[in-house]
Design an enzyme around this catalytic site. Structure first.
Site, PDB file in Angstrom:
ATOM      1  N   HIS A  54       1.614   5.592  -3.144  1.00 56.35           N
ATOM      2  CA  HIS A  54       3.008   5.621  -3.584  1.00 56.35           C
ATOM      3  C   HIS A  54       3.114   4.917  -4.938  1.00 56.35           C
ATOM      4  CE1 HIS A  54       4.847   6.035   0.729  1.00 56.35           C
ATOM      5  NE2 HIS A  54       3.868   6.903   0.505  1.00 56.35           N
ATOM      6  N   GLU A  56       4.957   2.533  -5.942  1.00 55.65           N
ATOM      7  CA  GLU A  56       5.016   1.072  -5.853  1.00 55.65           C
ATOM      8  C   GLU A  56       3.635   0.465  -5.640  1.00 55.65           C
ATOM      9  OE1 GLU A  56       8.678   2.546  -3.403  1.00 55.65           O
ATOM     10  OE2 GLU A  56       6.738   3.342  -4.039  1.00 55.65           O
ATOM     11  N   CYS A  84       9.740   2.355   0.911  1.00 54.82           N
ATOM     12  CA  CYS A  84       9.515   2.553   2.343  1.00 54.82           C
ATOM     13  C   CYS A  84       9.014   1.239   2.951  1.00 54.82           C
ATOM     14  CB  CYS A  84       8.484   3.663   2.558  1.00 54.82           C
ATOM     15  SG  CYS A  84       6.811   3.229   2.019  1.00 54.82           S
ATOM     16  N   CYS A  87       5.692  -0.021   1.350  1.00 55.66           N
ATOM     17  CA  CYS A  87       5.846  -0.550  -0.009  1.00 55.66           C
ATOM     18  C   CYS A  87       6.663  -1.838  -0.025  1.00 55.66           C
ATOM     19  CB  CYS A  87       6.458   0.510  -0.917  1.00 55.66           C
ATOM     20  SG  CYS A  87       5.354   1.926  -1.154  1.00 55.66           S
TER      21      CYS A  87
END
Length: 167
Positions: A54, A56, A84, A87
């Site tokens: 992701h 992040e 999420c 993260c």
């Protein structure tokens, strides 16, 4: 620069993801004292064949490598979509001081939506969170991406249906 300026740069990262057929989420790590952008990244899960790649996670990894440290004390993260659970937990473990995000994510978000990770008693570090920065622009990019994906799937389904009729 102000939070909107940094989020515009994060949106440019999200646009790179869109063009690469990745979910369009972009992120930055910023030193709030100097204003320096320490790292920038976008989602690379699909092409990288890495479900945890992701934006992040990628930006925090890049920042740690650049700074040659395992924590991001005093630094801020800008991300175009609410983080999420994975993260949010990673940002807590990395000791990110503040998270700015664009669009909220009612389905997968974990900062102000869903599990509200930072409100859990087991969370040891709670970054300051500010959401809604350029939320309309961030949401529009995501809607365009997933709308395009749906159109491609429908076109593929119609092609398969035609082939089945001919058989």
């Amino acid at each position: 620069m102000n939070p909107q300026d940094y989020m515009k740069i994060a949106l440019k990262e999200a646009e790179k993801a869109f063009k690469a057929d990745e979910v369009p989420v972009g992120a930055l790590i910023v030193d709030p004292i100097s204003g320096e952008i320490v790292a920038r990244a976008h989602n690379v899960s699909e092409h990288g064949k890495d479900a945890v790649a992701h934006a992040e996670i990628e930006v925090m990894r890049k920042a740690c490598r650049r700074l040659k440290q395992k924590r991001l004390w005093g630094l801020e993260m800008y991300v175009t979509l609410e983080p999420c659970t994975m993260c949010a937990a990673a940002a807590s473990l990395m000791r990110v001081a503040k998270i700015y995000f664009g669009a909220a994510d009612a389905k997968g978000g974990a900062v102000v939506s869903g599990v509200c990770f930072y409100g859990a008693p087991t969370c040891h570090h709670r970054p300051i969170v500010e959401g809604g920065i350029l939320q309309d622009e961030a949401a529009q990019l995501l809607k365009a991406f997933f709308g395009q994906k749906r159109q491609k799937l429908l076109a593929k389904k119609k092609t398969l249906d035609r082939k089945n009729i001919l058989v």
